[in-house]
Write a protein that holds these residues in place. Structure first.
Motif, PDB file in Angstrom:
ATOM      1  N   UNK A   1      48.335  45.116  33.058  1.00 56.01           N
ATOM      2  CA  UNK A   1      48.066  43.692  32.865  1.00 56.01           C
ATOM      3  C   UNK A   1      48.872  42.825  33.831  1.00 56.01           C
ATOM      4  N   UNK A   2      49.989  43.345  34.312  1.00 60.75           N
ATOM      5  CA  UNK A   2      50.820  42.598  35.260  1.00 60.75           C
ATOM      6  C   UNK A   2      50.319  42.718  36.697  1.00 60.75           C
ATOM      7  N   UNK A   3      49.389  43.637  36.930  1.00 64.39           N
ATOM      8  CA  UNK A   3      48.831  43.836  38.271  1.00 64.39           C
ATOM      9  C   UNK A   3      47.771  42.767  38.542  1.00 64.39           C
ATOM     10  N   UNK A   4      48.016  41.915  39.528  1.00 67.78           N
ATOM     11  CA  UNK A   4      47.107  40.811  39.828  1.00 67.78           C
ATOM     12  C   UNK A   4      45.787  41.278  40.435  1.00 67.78           C
ATOM     13  N   UNK A   5      45.757  42.517  40.902  1.00 67.62           N
ATOM     14  CA  UNK A   5      44.520  43.055  41.478  1.00 67.62           C
ATOM     15  C   UNK A   5      43.519  43.451  40.392  1.00 67.62           C
ATOM     16  N   UNK A   6      44.002  43.565  39.153  1.00 66.36           N
ATOM     17  CA  UNK A   6      43.161  44.006  38.038  1.00 66.36           C
ATOM     18  C   UNK A   6      42.720  42.796  37.221  1.00 66.36           C
TER      19      UNK A   6
ATOM     20  N   UNK B   1      47.189  56.552  43.437  1.00 69.04           N
ATOM     21  CA  UNK B   1      46.180  56.028  44.367  1.00 69.04           C
ATOM     22  C   UNK B   1      45.394  54.868  43.759  1.00 69.04           C
ATOM     23  N   UNK B   2      45.845  54.387  42.603  1.00 63.42           N
ATOM     24  CA  UNK B   2      45.138  53.280  41.952  1.00 63.42           C
ATOM     25  C   UNK B   2      45.135  52.034  42.827  1.00 63.42           C
ATOM     26  N   UNK B   3      46.309  51.655  43.335  1.00 67.21           N
ATOM     27  CA  UNK B   3      46.425  50.441  44.136  1.00 67.21           C
ATOM     28  C   UNK B   3      45.582  50.473  45.394  1.00 67.21           C
ATOM     29  N   UNK B   4      45.669  51.575  46.151  1.00 68.80           N
ATOM     30  CA  UNK B   4      44.925  51.659  47.413  1.00 68.80           C
ATOM     31  C   UNK B   4      43.420  51.691  47.175  1.00 68.80           C
ATOM     32  N   UNK B   5      42.999  52.276  46.055  1.00 69.23           N
ATOM     33  CA  UNK B   5      41.570  52.327  45.743  1.00 69.23           C
ATOM     34  C   UNK B   5      41.038  50.937  45.397  1.00 69.23           C
ATOM     35  N   UNK B   6      41.813  50.183  44.634  1.00 66.07           N
ATOM     36  CA  UNK B   6      41.396  48.823  44.278  1.00 66.07           C
ATOM     37  C   UNK B   6      41.288  47.951  45.526  1.00 66.07           C
ATOM     38  N   UNK B   7      42.252  48.086  46.437  1.00 68.77           N
ATOM     39  CA  UNK B   7      42.208  47.327  47.698  1.00 68.77           C
ATOM     40  C   UNK B   7      40.945  47.678  48.478  1.00 68.77           C
TER      41      UNK B   7
ATOM     42  N   UNK C   1      37.062  43.781  38.587  1.00 70.45           N
ATOM     43  CA  UNK C   1      37.533  45.151  38.387  1.00 70.45           C
ATOM     44  C   UNK C   1      38.177  45.313  37.016  1.00 70.45           C
ATOM     45  N   UNK C   2      37.639  46.250  36.265  1.00 68.42           N
ATOM     46  CA  UNK C   2      38.181  46.620  34.958  1.00 68.42           C
ATOM     47  C   UNK C   2      38.804  48.005  35.084  1.00 68.42           C
TER      48      UNK C   2
END
Length: 201
Positions: free
Chosen positions: A49-54, A19-25, A36-37
């Motif tokens: 590190x490859x996730x552009x949302x982070x 649920x990391x991705x949906x929470x960041x969105x 966001x850290x």
């Protein structure tokens, strides 16, 4: 720049990967322009590190259970110096039981507020008090589960012992009935058979 317009600094603890991705969105929708850290295990550093949302990645030594003790005093101090506006715990289950260690970790960051997000995308406000209460509830639950397990094993052992005892008792009783002594006593007192009477002509 006012407090409302300032970019929010958010710490997300990667305790529930799915649920990391949906929470960041969700966080970016609520707090546009936020920074966001993500705090996660060392083994997941490259993928995070490859996730552009982070925006930033912090790591914790790989362990079976993320906790305040596994983070270490020096890392905790550095975390607190970042002055996060929001710290987020992630739960794989709705009620969040079993994640008190993550709640404590979020509270240790000394953010202005902390939340616990579940798989439904909803969240609850958390603090040191709620984290302690959850920890107590978890320990109580584990105690009763363990007690129930021990009681079940004990009952199974008692029933097995009783059935085994009954089987040995029946076996012994049958052997006693069919012993040579019993057969000998039968031979000593044979049943008398009347002699046939001759017919008179």
């Amino acid at each position: 720049m006012t407090e409302e317009n300032r970019s929010k600094k958010i710490l997300v603890i990667r305790s529930a990967t799915r649920i990391l991705g949906q929470t960041i969105v969700s966080l970016r929708k609520e707090f546009p322009g936020c920074h966001i850290t993500v705090l996660g295990p060392q083994s997941a550093k490259e993928s995070m590190e490859q996730d552009k949302q982070i925006d930033e990645v912090l790591t914790i030594p790989d362990q079976r259970r993320m906790s305040v003790s596994s983070l270490g005093k020096e890392n905790i101090r550095r975390l607190q110096e970042k002055n996060f506006d929001l710290a987020v715990s992630l739960y794989n289950i709705d009620h969040g039981l079993g994640y008190s260690n993550i709640d404590k970790l979020a509270c240790t960051a000394k953010a202005k507020c902390a939340r616990g997000y579940n798989s439904r995308g909803t969240f609850v406000e958390i603090n040191s008090s709620t984290a302690r209460n959850k920890s107590f509830l978890e320990k109580t639950t584990y105690f009763w589960v363990t007690a129930n397990y021990i009681a079940t094993i004990t009952l199974f052992f008692v029933i097995t012992l009783a059935l085994t005892g009954e089987w040995f008792f029946r076996l012994f009783f049958r052997k006693k009935q069919g012993s040579p002594k019993a057969a000998h006593s039968v031979q000593e007192s044979p049943t008398s058979v009347p002699e046939p009477v001759k017919a008179q002509v």
